[in-house]
Design a protein around this motif. Sequence first.
Motif, PDB file in Angstrom:
ATOM      1  N   TYR A 223       0.829  -1.207   0.000  1.00  0.00           N
ATOM      2  CA  TYR A 223       0.000   0.000   0.000  1.00  0.00           C
ATOM      3  C   TYR A 223       0.868   1.263   0.000  1.00  0.00           C
ATOM      4  O   TYR A 223       0.584   2.240  -0.706  1.00  0.00           O
ATOM      5  N   GLY A 277     -12.857  10.316  -1.260  1.00  0.00           N
ATOM      6  CA  GLY A 277     -12.627   9.372  -0.171  1.00  0.00           C
ATOM      7  C   GLY A 277     -13.871   8.613   0.253  1.00  0.00           C
ATOM      8  O   GLY A 277     -13.796   7.409   0.532  1.00  0.00           O
ATOM      9  N   PHE A 278     -15.031   9.296   0.258  1.00  0.00           N
ATOM     10  CA  PHE A 278     -16.243   8.675   0.798  1.00  0.00           C
ATOM     11  C   PHE A 278     -17.264   8.315  -0.280  1.00  0.00           C
ATOM     12  O   PHE A 278     -17.763   7.194  -0.317  1.00  0.00           O
ATOM     13  N   ARG A 281     -15.382   6.158  -2.775  1.00  0.00           N
ATOM     14  CA  ARG A 281     -14.779   5.052  -2.013  1.00  0.00           C
ATOM     15  C   ARG A 281     -13.318   4.767  -2.376  1.00  0.00           C
ATOM     16  O   ARG A 281     -12.888   3.631  -2.444  1.00  0.00           O
ATOM     17  N   LEU A 282     -12.557   5.849  -2.606  1.00  0.00           N
ATOM     18  CA  LEU A 282     -11.120   5.680  -2.807  1.00  0.00           C
ATOM     19  C   LEU A 282     -10.366   5.643  -1.483  1.00  0.00           C
ATOM     20  O   LEU A 282      -9.147   5.494  -1.481  1.00  0.00           O
ATOM     21  N   ARG A 283     -11.103   5.854  -0.401  1.00  0.00           N
ATOM     22  CA  ARG A 283     -10.562   5.737   0.957  1.00  0.00           C
ATOM     23  C   ARG A 283      -9.350   6.654   1.165  1.00  0.00           C
ATOM     24  O   ARG A 283      -9.392   7.835   0.845  1.00  0.00           O
ATOM     25  N   GLY A 284      -8.262   6.088   1.715  1.00  0.00           N
ATOM     26  CA  GLY A 284      -7.105   6.913   2.056  1.00  0.00           C
ATOM     27  C   GLY A 284      -6.517   7.655   0.876  1.00  0.00           C
ATOM     28  O   GLY A 284      -6.123   8.829   0.982  1.00  0.00           O
ATOM     29  N   LYS A 285      -6.456   6.983  -0.263  1.00  0.00           N
ATOM     30  CA  LYS A 285      -5.915   7.633  -1.456  1.00  0.00           C
ATOM     31  C   LYS A 285      -6.775   8.823  -1.872  1.00  0.00           C
ATOM     32  O   LYS A 285      -6.253   9.883  -2.263  1.00  0.00           O
ATOM     33  N   GLY A 286      -8.073   8.679  -1.779  1.00  0.00           N
ATOM     34  CA  GLY A 286      -8.970   9.774  -2.141  1.00  0.00           C
ATOM     35  C   GLY A 286      -8.816  10.970  -1.215  1.00  0.00           C
ATOM     36  O   GLY A 286      -8.818  12.121  -1.665  1.00  0.00           O
ATOM     37  N   LEU A 287      -8.683  10.690   0.100  1.00  0.00           N
ATOM     38  CA  LEU A 287      -8.487  11.782   1.052  1.00  0.00           C
ATOM     39  C   LEU A 287      -7.186  12.522   0.775  1.00  0.00           C
ATOM     40  O   LEU A 287      -7.126  13.753   0.817  1.00  0.00           O
ATOM     41  N   TRP A 288      -6.147  11.762   0.474  1.00  0.00           N
ATOM     42  CA  TRP A 288      -4.848  12.382   0.224  1.00  0.00           C
ATOM     43  C   TRP A 288      -4.862  13.195  -1.071  1.00  0.00           C
ATOM     44  O   TRP A 288      -4.282  14.278  -1.150  1.00  0.00           O
TER      45      TRP A 288
END
Length: 334
Positions: A223, A277-278, A281-288
């Motif tokens: 990851y 991110g939400f 649903r890209l999660r951590g990658k989307g938030l970053w």
Amino acid sequence: MAGALETLCGQTFGAKQYHKLGNYTCCAMISLSLVCLPVALLWIFMDKLLIFFGQDPMISLAAGKYCIWLIPSLFAYGILQSLVRVLPVSEPDPSDAYKLVCNSLFAYTSLLAYATCKETQILFTSDAFLSIKEFFHFATPSTIMVCLNTTTLHYYIPYGVGAAVSTRVSNELGAGNPVAAQLAVGAGMVLAVLEAIIVSTALFCCRNVLGYAYSNEEEVVSYVSKMVPLLCLRVSVDSLLGVLSGVARGSGWQQIGAYVNLRAYYLVGIPVAALLGFLLRLRGKGLWIGILTGSIMQAILLAFITAFTNWQIQATKAREIIFEGQLSADNGLA
């Protein structure tokens, strides 16, 4: 908030109004001590606040005790930051070395003793109270500029370059040398680009092993490897932001920098982060990616402001502000 001194003291030193440096420094010490009062009050009731927000009672109690014991260092830190910010403005000083090799009490007493032995010595007078409004004018937006930026270890490298650029720009503007100020900006940007290339290249080449610094789990290592390209881009943006923020502080653009920060992160970065991110649903990658988008927007806006700045006008404004204050003081004495 102590970043206000980079503008006030830097431009004052460049204009050779040395007697005002001590006045601004005393003003900063007084102002920051006043700001520390509500923070200290918040820390006193930290255990109750943490429990109110759902934290475990045992953890809350331990954190509350820690905060109470930390209160004395809060006030000392405000004074220390005032000294650390003003001394490098006049010349390259060993202030950072003091911080590295000494504890905070010894650093504070050493810097204060050093400051009182110079031509720009720090003396507490009634004039310090008259500058509080001017100090907060730069200090409040300075806080917004800094508190929304990354605090990762790498950022301190370009931040150091930015501090040097801030000193040179403020000195040259105060001295009425717009060409020299512009050259300092150019030199800082060259250093930022070189630093970004070196660090990001090193990280990208080590992307497959970097994860082992955090965990032996293959899933984590894999990851991290996938996230490193984003990290490299973030490192590059941070390098540019560190220098551009230094230019803003040295030029007295804290309010502009604060507006840029708020709009870049709250109107662009956070909405994009939430969407990717939400919702996607890209999660951590989307938030970053979202926060990175905000940083890129901030860097672009600051770069445009810097590129289209008329440095002759900036130098004229800086000297007008400095000598207008001096003229007012002279008229008051008359």
